[in-house]
Design a protein around this motif. Structure first.
Motif, PDB file in Angstrom:
ATOM      1  N   ALA A 135       0.850  -1.184   0.000  1.00 25.46           N
ATOM      2  CA  ALA A 135       0.000   0.000   0.000  1.00 25.46           C
ATOM      3  C   ALA A 135       0.889   1.239   0.000  1.00 25.46           C
ATOM      4  N   SER A 136       0.746   2.070  -1.006  1.00 22.30           N
ATOM      5  CA  SER A 136       1.569   3.262  -1.207  1.00 22.30           C
ATOM      6  C   SER A 136       2.993   2.857  -1.606  1.00 22.30           C
ATOM      7  N   GLN A 137       3.797   3.820  -2.008  1.00 25.68           N
ATOM      8  CA  GLN A 137       5.130   3.559  -2.547  1.00 25.68           C
ATOM      9  C   GLN A 137       6.169   3.588  -1.428  1.00 25.68           C
ATOM     10  N   TRP A 138       6.749   2.424  -1.114  1.00 25.61           N
ATOM     11  CA  TRP A 138       7.666   2.339   0.016  1.00 25.61           C
ATOM     12  C   TRP A 138       8.999   3.032  -0.244  1.00 25.61           C
ATOM     13  N   THR A 139       9.383   3.202  -1.496  1.00 29.20           N
ATOM     14  CA  THR A 139      10.706   3.771  -1.801  1.00 29.20           C
ATOM     15  C   THR A 139      10.804   5.257  -1.458  1.00 29.20           C
ATOM     16  N   THR A 140       9.688   5.897  -1.144  1.00 30.86           N
ATOM     17  CA  THR A 140       9.735   7.303  -0.732  1.00 30.86           C
ATOM     18  C   THR A 140       9.940   7.447   0.773  1.00 30.86           C
ATOM     19  N   ASP A 141       9.846   6.344   1.513  1.00 28.50           N
ATOM     20  CA  ASP A 141      10.039   6.376   2.961  1.00 28.50           C
ATOM     21  C   ASP A 141      11.476   6.023   3.320  1.00 28.50           C
ATOM     22  N   THR A 142      11.934   6.535   4.437  1.00 29.77           N
ATOM     23  CA  THR A 142      13.330   6.333   4.843  1.00 29.77           C
ATOM     24  C   THR A 142      13.477   5.576   6.153  1.00 29.77           C
ATOM     25  N   VAL A 143      12.368   5.344   6.850  1.00 23.70           N
ATOM     26  CA  VAL A 143      12.438   4.627   8.116  1.00 23.70           C
ATOM     27  C   VAL A 143      11.210   3.730   8.231  1.00 23.70           C
ATOM     28  N   PHE A 144      11.416   2.524   8.775  1.00 19.82           N
ATOM     29  CA  PHE A 144      10.352   1.527   8.835  1.00 19.82           C
ATOM     30  C   PHE A 144      10.360   0.798  10.166  1.00 19.82           C
ATOM     31  N   ALA A 145       9.166   0.379  10.586  1.00 16.40           N
ATOM     32  CA  ALA A 145       9.030  -0.644  11.613  1.00 16.40           C
ATOM     33  C   ALA A 145       8.763  -1.946  10.872  1.00 16.40           C
ATOM     34  N   LYS A 146       9.591  -2.951  11.115  1.00 16.25           N
ATOM     35  CA  LYS A 146       9.459  -4.230  10.412  1.00 16.25           C
ATOM     36  C   LYS A 146       9.144  -5.324  11.435  1.00 16.25           C
ATOM     37  N   TYR A 147       7.953  -5.911  11.283  1.00 11.99           N
ATOM     38  CA  TYR A 147       7.472  -6.940  12.203  1.00 11.99           C
ATOM     39  C   TYR A 147       7.695  -8.314  11.581  1.00 11.99           C
ATOM     40  N   ASN A 148       8.516  -9.131  12.211  1.00 10.74           N
ATOM     41  CA  ASN A 148       8.780 -10.489  11.747  1.00 10.74           C
ATOM     42  C   ASN A 148       7.985 -11.471  12.611  1.00 10.74           C
ATOM     43  N   PHE A 149       7.294 -12.415  11.978  1.00 10.15           N
ATOM     44  CA  PHE A 149       6.438 -13.321  12.732  1.00 10.15           C
ATOM     45  C   PHE A 149       6.197 -14.609  11.962  1.00 10.15           C
ATOM     46  N   LYS A 150       5.633 -15.582  12.649  1.00 14.13           N
ATOM     47  CA  LYS A 150       5.274 -16.868  12.035  1.00 14.13           C
ATOM     48  C   LYS A 150       3.763 -17.037  12.093  1.00 14.13           C
ATOM     49  N   VAL A 151       3.186 -17.462  10.968  1.00 11.06           N
ATOM     50  CA  VAL A 151       1.775 -17.809  10.901  1.00 11.06           C
ATOM     51  C   VAL A 151       1.679 -19.313  10.696  1.00 11.06           C
ATOM     52  N   GLU A 152       0.809 -19.952  11.430  1.00 12.06           N
ATOM     53  CA  GLU A 152       0.646 -21.394  11.287  1.00 12.06           C
ATOM     54  C   GLU A 152       0.258 -21.752   9.857  1.00 12.06           C
ATOM     55  N   GLU A 153       0.833 -22.844   9.371  1.00  9.73           N
ATOM     56  CA  GLU A 153       0.545 -23.281   8.009  1.00  9.73           C
ATOM     57  C   GLU A 153      -0.959 -23.493   7.817  1.00  9.73           C
ATOM     58  N   GLY A 154      -1.448 -23.006   6.679  1.00  7.89           N
ATOM     59  CA  GLY A 154      -2.860 -23.145   6.364  1.00  7.89           C
ATOM     60  C   GLY A 154      -3.733 -22.011   6.862  1.00  7.89           C
ATOM     61  N   HIS A 155      -3.129 -21.048   7.603  1.00  5.93           N
ATOM     62  CA  HIS A 155      -3.921 -19.961   8.193  1.00  5.93           C
ATOM     63  C   HIS A 155      -3.539 -18.584   7.642  1.00  5.93           C
ATOM     64  N   GLU A 156      -2.738 -18.556   6.584  1.00  8.46           N
ATOM     65  CA  GLU A 156      -2.323 -17.261   6.049  1.00  8.46           C
ATOM     66  C   GLU A 156      -3.522 -16.425   5.583  1.00  8.46           C
ATOM     67  N   GLY A 157      -4.484 -17.058   4.914  1.00 12.93           N
ATOM     68  CA  GLY A 157      -5.638 -16.331   4.412  1.00 12.93           C
ATOM     69  C   GLY A 157      -6.406 -15.649   5.525  1.00 12.93           C
ATOM     70  N   HIS A 158      -6.603 -16.365   6.625  1.00 13.95           N
ATOM     71  CA  HIS A 158      -7.293 -15.801   7.790  1.00 13.95           C
ATOM     72  C   HIS A 158      -6.515 -14.607   8.339  1.00 13.95           C
ATOM     73  N   TYR A 159      -5.208 -14.800   8.516  1.00 11.89           N
ATOM     74  CA  TYR A 159      -4.375 -13.725   9.060  1.00 11.89           C
ATOM     75  C   TYR A 159      -4.396 -12.504   8.137  1.00 11.89           C
ATOM     76  N   LEU A 160      -4.252 -12.738   6.853  1.00  8.68           N
ATOM     77  CA  LEU A 160      -4.187 -11.641   5.895  1.00  8.68           C
ATOM     78  C   LEU A 160      -5.461 -10.800   5.919  1.00  8.68           C
ATOM     79  N   GLU A 161      -6.606 -11.443   5.906  1.00  6.53           N
ATOM     80  CA  GLU A 161      -7.869 -10.704   5.906  1.00  6.53           C
ATOM     81  C   GLU A 161      -8.058  -9.930   7.203  1.00  6.53           C
ATOM     82  N   ALA A 162      -7.663 -10.525   8.327  1.00  2.00           N
ATOM     83  CA  ALA A 162      -7.772  -9.835   9.614  1.00  2.00           C
ATOM     84  C   ALA A 162      -6.855  -8.618   9.657  1.00  2.00           C
ATOM     85  N   TRP A 163      -5.651  -8.775   9.130  1.00  2.00           N
ATOM     86  CA  TRP A 163      -4.689  -7.662   9.120  1.00  2.00           C
ATOM     87  C   TRP A 163      -5.145  -6.537   8.188  1.00  2.00           C
TER      88      TRP A 163
END
Length: 245
Positions: A135-163
């Motif tokens: 969403a929006s062009q990331w190359t214009t930003d210079t600082v980021f918060a990057k969240y690394n996490f694990k989603v249980e296999e088979g539940h990506e669709g659920h997580y994505l829609e909730a996010w």
């Protein structure tokens, strides 16, 4: 009466503007494939000189021209590494074309060999990811918060829609870019990452505080708590984009 009408008109225009802004923000994959090459730099000056030397080489020029690759260097806080080199391709076909070019050059081999003297190679790490939402062009930003996490296999669709639902409720609080990447290779520690960017660290922190204290974030957290395992959050800051100039 006129004041009441005027006030109502202002509120209407404000809400209309928020609606238009929300409609303008598209949450969909941009198709990119990227390599995150994590490094712990021990000799910053010579490390940067090595990257600059390669960037100005014929090998790097050919690599860019043939594959359209984008290369940048970012510093890290909240990580076991100090930096990562981000290599971005428009799609998998471009990556398939670009990798052999990079791997066949003397200049790229010399740069990688130099890392033995300028980084702690025992702590090097890399993963290959694909974009799921941008969403929006990331190359214009210079600082980021990057969240690394694990989603249980088979539940990506659920997580994505909730996010996406949670982020849709916070479009007015997030001034920069945001998105989600899926880790394809090297996913020992994380299966996904979310990034939220801004041009200002102060604005990034303020927007994050607002989002994390929102009711929609509480609902999101309760919804995904059984399918997500948080790994860590990194503060990522731009050092340089490499364009051969």
């Amino acid at each position: 009466m006129n004041k009441l009408i005027y006030s109502a008109f202002i509120v209407f225009c404000f809400n209309l503007n928020l609606t238009i802004q929300a409609e303008d923000v598209k949450m969909e994959s941009d198709g990119t494939i990227m390599e995150f090459n994590y490094l712990t730099v021990t000799d910053p000056q010579n490390f940067m000189m090595s990257l600059d030397k390669f960037d100005k080489s014929k090998c790097a020029e050919n690599w860019r021209n043939e594959s359209g690759v984008g290369v940048s260097l970012w510093s890290l806080r909240g990580s076991g590494n100090s930096h990562f080199i981000l290599v971005v391709y428009e799609n998998a076909d471009k990556m398939e074309k670009g990798r052999p070019i990079f791997n066949s050059c003397y200049e790229s081999s010399a740069m990688i060999k130099s890392f033995q003297k300028t980084t702690d190679t025992d702590r090097s790490w890399n993963w290959v990811a694909e974009n799921v939402v941008a969403a929006s062009q990331w190359t214009t930003d210079t600082v980021f918060a990057k969240y690394n996490f694990k989603v249980e296999e088979g539940h990506e669709g659920h997580y994505l829609e909730a996010w996406k639902k949670m982020m849709s409720s916070n479009l007015g609080n997030v001034k920069g870019s945001f998105g989600m990447n899926r880790v394809l290779f090297g996913n020992r520690y994380a299966s996904h990452m979310v990034y939220v960017g801004n041009e200002s660290l102060d604005e990034l922190l303020n927007s994050q505080k607002t989002v994390l204290s929102s009711d929609s974030f509480t609902d999101f957290s309760n919804d995904v708590k059984d399918i997500r395992q948080n790994v860590n959050v990194e503060l990522v800051s731009l050092v340089k984009f490499y364009t051969g100039e």
